[in-house]
Design a protein around this motif. Structure first.
Motif, PDB file in Angstrom:
ATOM      1  N   LEU A   1       0.848  -1.193   0.000  1.00 33.27           N
ATOM      2  CA  LEU A   1       0.000   0.000   0.000  1.00 33.27           C
ATOM      3  C   LEU A   1       0.885   1.244   0.000  1.00 33.27           C
ATOM      4  N   VAL A   2       0.660   2.119  -0.958  1.00 27.87           N
ATOM      5  CA  VAL A   2       1.443   3.349  -1.075  1.00 27.87           C
ATOM      6  C   VAL A   2       0.622   4.500  -0.511  1.00 27.87           C
ATOM      7  N   HIS A   3       1.074   5.014   0.647  1.00 26.87           N
ATOM      8  CA  HIS A   3       0.325   6.092   1.314  1.00 26.87           C
ATOM      9  C   HIS A   3       1.199   6.676   2.410  1.00 26.87           C
ATOM     10  N   GLU A   4       0.929   7.930   2.773  1.00 26.90           N
ATOM     11  CA  GLU A   4       1.630   8.520   3.913  1.00 26.90           C
ATOM     12  C   GLU A   4       1.275   7.739   5.164  1.00 26.90           C
ATOM     13  N   THR A   5       2.295   7.286   5.892  1.00 21.12           N
ATOM     14  CA  THR A   5       2.081   6.371   7.018  1.00 21.12           C
ATOM     15  C   THR A   5       1.772   7.107   8.309  1.00 21.12           C
ATOM     16  N   THR A   6       0.741   6.607   8.996  1.00 23.53           N
ATOM     17  CA  THR A   6       0.423   7.053  10.345  1.00 23.53           C
ATOM     18  C   THR A   6       0.239   5.811  11.205  1.00 23.53           C
ATOM     19  N   GLU A   7       0.242   5.992  12.496  1.00 20.60           N
ATOM     20  CA  GLU A   7       0.075   4.839  13.403  1.00 20.60           C
ATOM     21  C   GLU A   7      -1.272   4.169  13.184  1.00 20.60           C
ATOM     22  N   ALA A   8      -2.314   4.984  12.980  1.00 25.30           N
ATOM     23  CA  ALA A   8      -3.648   4.419  12.767  1.00 25.30           C
ATOM     24  C   ALA A   8      -3.707   3.639  11.458  1.00 25.30           C
ATOM     25  N   LEU A   9      -3.080   4.179  10.401  1.00 27.66           N
ATOM     26  CA  LEU A   9      -3.086   3.492   9.113  1.00 27.66           C
ATOM     27  C   LEU A   9      -2.287   2.200   9.181  1.00 27.66           C
ATOM     28  N   ALA A  10      -1.172   2.224   9.892  1.00 24.31           N
ATOM     29  CA  ALA A  10      -0.351   1.016  10.010  1.00 24.31           C
ATOM     30  C   ALA A  10      -1.148  -0.125  10.628  1.00 24.31           C
ATOM     31  N   LEU A  11      -1.939   0.173  11.671  1.00 19.10           N
ATOM     32  CA  LEU A  11      -2.753  -0.844  12.323  1.00 19.10           C
ATOM     33  C   LEU A  11      -3.843  -1.345  11.391  1.00 19.10           C
ATOM     34  N   GLN A  12      -4.494  -0.410  10.697  1.00 21.42           N
ATOM     35  CA  GLN A  12      -5.548  -0.783   9.761  1.00 21.42           C
ATOM     36  C   GLN A  12      -5.003  -1.633   8.617  1.00 21.42           C
ATOM     37  N   ALA A  13      -3.848  -1.254   8.112  1.00 21.34           N
ATOM     38  CA  ALA A  13      -3.230  -1.992   7.010  1.00 21.34           C
ATOM     39  C   ALA A  13      -2.846  -3.400   7.445  1.00 21.34           C
ATOM     40  N   MET A  14      -2.305  -3.520   8.643  1.00 17.43           N
ATOM     41  CA  MET A  14      -1.915  -4.830   9.156  1.00 17.43           C
ATOM     42  C   MET A  14      -3.129  -5.757   9.247  1.00 17.43           C
ATOM     43  N   ARG A  15      -4.241  -5.214   9.752  1.00 18.62           N
ATOM     44  CA  ARG A  15      -5.443  -6.027   9.906  1.00 18.62           C
ATOM     45  C   ARG A  15      -6.039  -6.427   8.562  1.00 18.62           C
ATOM     46  N   SER A  16      -5.811  -5.615   7.529  1.00 23.07           N
ATOM     47  CA  SER A  16      -6.382  -5.915   6.210  1.00 23.07           C
ATOM     48  C   SER A  16      -5.501  -6.847   5.392  1.00 23.07           C
ATOM     49  N   GLY A  17      -4.313  -7.169   5.893  1.00 15.01           N
ATOM     50  CA  GLY A  17      -3.433  -8.097   5.191  1.00 15.01           C
ATOM     51  C   GLY A  17      -2.419  -7.449   4.282  1.00 15.01           C
ATOM     52  N   VAL A  18      -2.248  -6.117   4.408  1.00 15.19           N
ATOM     53  CA  VAL A  18      -1.237  -5.432   3.612  1.00 15.19           C
ATOM     54  C   VAL A  18       0.149  -5.912   4.038  1.00 15.19           C
ATOM     55  N   ARG A  19       0.997  -6.245   3.036  1.00 14.01           N
ATOM     56  CA  ARG A  19       2.330  -6.759   3.340  1.00 14.01           C
ATOM     57  C   ARG A  19       3.241  -5.660   3.886  1.00 14.01           C
ATOM     58  N   ASP A  20       3.225  -4.467   3.269  1.00 12.04           N
ATOM     59  CA  ASP A  20       4.090  -3.361   3.676  1.00 12.04           C
ATOM     60  C   ASP A  20       3.465  -2.042   3.257  1.00 12.04           C
ATOM     61  N   LEU A  21       3.854  -0.989   3.956  1.00  6.88           N
ATOM     62  CA  LEU A  21       3.460   0.365   3.605  1.00  6.88           C
ATOM     63  C   LEU A  21       4.652   1.058   2.951  1.00  6.88           C
ATOM     64  N   LEU A  22       4.366   1.800   1.902  1.00 11.83           N
ATOM     65  CA  LEU A  22       5.417   2.439   1.131  1.00 11.83           C
ATOM     66  C   LEU A  22       5.068   3.909   0.945  1.00 11.83           C
ATOM     67  N   SER A  23       6.034   4.770   1.175  1.00 10.40           N
ATOM     68  CA  SER A  23       5.806   6.208   1.007  1.00 10.40           C
ATOM     69  C   SER A  23       5.678   6.554  -0.475  1.00 10.40           C
ATOM     70  N   PRO A  24       4.776   7.470  -0.835  1.00  9.93           N
ATOM     71  CA  PRO A  24       4.656   7.897  -2.241  1.00  9.93           C
ATOM     72  C   PRO A  24       5.941   8.523  -2.776  1.00  9.93           C
ATOM     73  N   ASP A  25       6.796   9.015  -1.861  1.00  9.80           N
ATOM     74  CA  ASP A  25       8.049   9.649  -2.266  1.00  9.80           C
ATOM     75  C   ASP A  25       9.232   8.688  -2.260  1.00  9.80           C
ATOM     76  N   ALA A  26       8.979   7.407  -2.044  1.00  9.56           N
ATOM     77  CA  ALA A  26      10.066   6.428  -1.948  1.00  9.56           C
ATOM     78  C   ALA A  26      10.913   6.426  -3.220  1.00  9.56           C
ATOM     79  N   ASP A  27      12.231   6.341  -3.033  1.00 10.71           N
ATOM     80  CA  ASP A  27      13.108   6.295  -4.199  1.00 10.71           C
ATOM     81  C   ASP A  27      13.156   4.885  -4.779  1.00 10.71           C
ATOM     82  N   ILE A  28      13.852   4.740  -5.894  1.00  9.81           N
ATOM     83  CA  ILE A  28      13.875   3.465  -6.609  1.00  9.81           C
ATOM     84  C   ILE A  28      14.490   2.354  -5.764  1.00  9.81           C
TER      85      ILE A  28
END
Length: 399
Positions: free
Chosen positions: A85-112
Motif C-alpha cells: 500500500l502506497v500512502h503517507e504512514t500514520t500509526e492508525a493506518l499502520a494498524l488498519q493496514a496490518m489487519r487488512s493483510g497489507v504486506r508493507d506500507l510504502l511512502s509515495p516519495d520512496a526512491d527506486i
C-alpha cells in the motif's frame, strides 16, 4: 519469475516501480487503470498475462478505503499474492493496514532503491506463501535438492562452478534456487555476483532465524538472475561462532523452502563441510587438471567412502582442462577410479566473467566452458534425465 502489478494515478510513481523491478528482479510490471477502480481481484487477474502475479502495488492516487478493501479481499481469497500500500504512514493506518493483510506500507516519495527492497521482500513472501499453501500430505511436496560443490583444495574454480550452476538451475526453477556460501572464512560468492548483502550467514544461524524459516528468508539477498543468496560472513573471525550443527540446521530449513539449494563449500573436509555432506543429496566434485588437485580429490573420496558419507548423486567436474597440461582426461579418470562427468576447458572468458561479477550462464557467453556448465546443469534437469540415455559415459577429448 517475479511478476508485479501497479494501480496508481501517478505516472511518475509507476515509472519508479518499473525501474526498481528492472534493476534487480526478473519479471515485468503490468499496470491496471485506477479509474474506474477494479471491483475485485478477478478483474485484475483476468487481465494478467505471462507469469503468475506475486506482488500488487496499490497507490498513490487511489482512495484509501478502496485500497484497504482490495487488500482485505486479496488476503482472504489469494493470500499468496502480496499487497503493498502506497500512502503517507500514520500509526492508525499502520494498524488498519496490518489487519487488512497489507504486506508493507510504502511512502509515495520512496526512491527506486527503497521500492526495490520492498518488492524483493514482497516477492519472497509471496513465494513462501505459495509453497506453504501446498498441503503437507501432497505426495508431490518434498524436500529440495541440496547440491554441495566440493573440492579438497582451493583455487580450482569451485565458486565459478557454484554460481553458474545456481544461475542455470534458476532457469529450470525460477525463484526457487538459493545459493549458500559456506566458505565461512573466505567466501566470495557475494563479490563474485556483485552483491552487497545486508545480512550474512552469521545472522542466519542466530536469533529468530534459527527457528523460523520466514525470518531466515528475510536474510537472503536477491540476485538479478532470479536466485537467492545467503552470503558468507564479512569477517573471517565470525566463522569461529558458526558450528557444524548450525550449518546443518540452515540447510534443512532452506531445503524445505527451495527446489534447489546450491552450497559453495570451503576447501578440505572441515566441520562445516562434513555437516554439509550429511545434508546433501548431491556432491559436485571440482578438481583442476594438475596432479596435486587430482590426488587430493582421490584421497578425499577415499576418506568419505570409509565413513559412508558420499551423497547419492556424484558429479565430477574437471576444470582448467587443456591439452598442454601433460595429462589426459583418461589419466584423471584412472587416478580417481571414477569417470569425469563434465569437462570445462580453460577459457579466457571465465576470469573475465569473475572480474565483472557476471557468471557465464547469466551473460550467455558462447564458448566451450559455457557448454560444459550447461551440461552440468542438465544433470539436474528432470526433463533431460527422463530422456533415454544411449551412452553411460563417453570419453572426452580436449582439443
Amino acid at each position: 519469475m517475479s511478476r508485479f502489478n501497479v494501480i496508481t494515478t501517478v505516472p511518475e510513481f509507476e515509472r519508479r516501480v518499473r525501474s526498481a523491478a528492472s534493476g534487480t528482479l526478473t519479471g515485468t510490471v503490468q499496470s491496471i487503470p485506477s479509474v474506474p477502480f477494479p471491483v475485485g481481484p478477478e478483474e485484475i487477474l483476468d487481465r494478467q498475462t505471462g507469469e503468475p502475479l506475486e506482488v500488487i502495488v496499490v497507490g498513490p492516487g487511489v482512495p484509501l478505503d478502496k485500497a484497504i478493501k482490495l487488500a482485505s479481499v486479496f488476503d482472504l481469497m489469494y493470500p499468496e499474492i502480496s499487497v503493498l500500500l502506497v500512502h503517507e504512514t500514520t500509526e492508525a493506518l499502520a494498524l488498519q493496514a496490518m489487519r487488512s493483510g497489507v504486506r508493507d506500507l510504502l511512502s509515495p516519495d520512496a526512491d527506486i532503491d527503497t521500492i526495490r527492497v520492498m518488492l524483493e521482500r514482497a516477492s519472497l513472501a509471496s513465494a513462501s506463501r505459495r509453497r506453504g499453501l501446498t498441503p503437507a500430505h501432497d505426495p508431490e511436496r518434498q524436500q529440495g535438492r541440496v547440491i554441495a560443490v566440493m573440492s579438497p583444495k582451493g583455487g580450482v574454480g569451485k565458486t565459478t562452478v557454484s554460481t553458474n550452476l545456481a544461475i542455470g538451475l534458476a532457469k529450470l526453477a525460477p525463484m526457487s534456487v538459493v545459493l549458500v556460501d559456506f566458505d565461512v572464512q573466505f567466501g566470495d560468492v557475494a563479490s563474485g555476483l556483485q552483491l552487497s548483502p545486508e545480512h550474512t550467514l552469521s545472522d542466519a544461524v542466530n536469533g529468530a532465524a534459527a527457528n523460523d524459516s520466514m525470518v531466515l528468508k528475510a536474510y537472503l539477498t536477491v540476485h538479478p538472475s532470479g536466485i537467492y543468496v545467503l552470503a558468507a560472513p564479512v569477517s573471517p573471525t565470525e566463522s569461529e561462532h558458526i558450528s557444524g550443527e548450525q550449518v546443518a540446521r540452515v540447510l534443512a530449513q532452506l531445503a524445505s523452502e527451495f527446489v534447489f539449494v546450491v552450497v559453495d563449500s570451503s576447501p578440505g573436509l572441515g566441520e562445516h563441510v562434513i555437516a554439509t555432506l550429511e545434508q546433501a543429496t548431491d556432491a559436485v566434485w571440482v578438481c583442476g587438471m594438475d596432479i596435486p588437485s587430482i590426488k587430493g580429490l582421490r584421497a578425499a573420496l577415499g576418506v568419505l567412502h570409509e565413513i559412508n558419507l558420499v551423497p547419492p548423486g556424484r558429479h565430477v567436474v574437471l576444470n582448467f582442462a587443456d591439452r598442454f597440461s601433460g595429462l589426459r582426461v583418461q589419466d584423471v579418470e584412472d587416478t580417481l577410479g571414477i569417470p569425469v562427468d563434465v569437462v570445462l576447458p580453460r577459457s579466457r572468458n571465465i576470469p573475465l566473467s569473475t572480474n565483472r561479477g557476471v557468471p557465464l550462464l547469466q551473460d550467455n557467453v558462447r564458448d566451450a566452458a559455457t557448454k560444459g556448465l550447461r551440461k552440468l546443469v542438465s544433470r539436474f534437469d528432470p526433463k533431460a534425465l527422463a530422456q533415454p540415455q544411449k551412452k553411460v559415459h563417453r570419453r572426452v577429448v580436449i582439443s
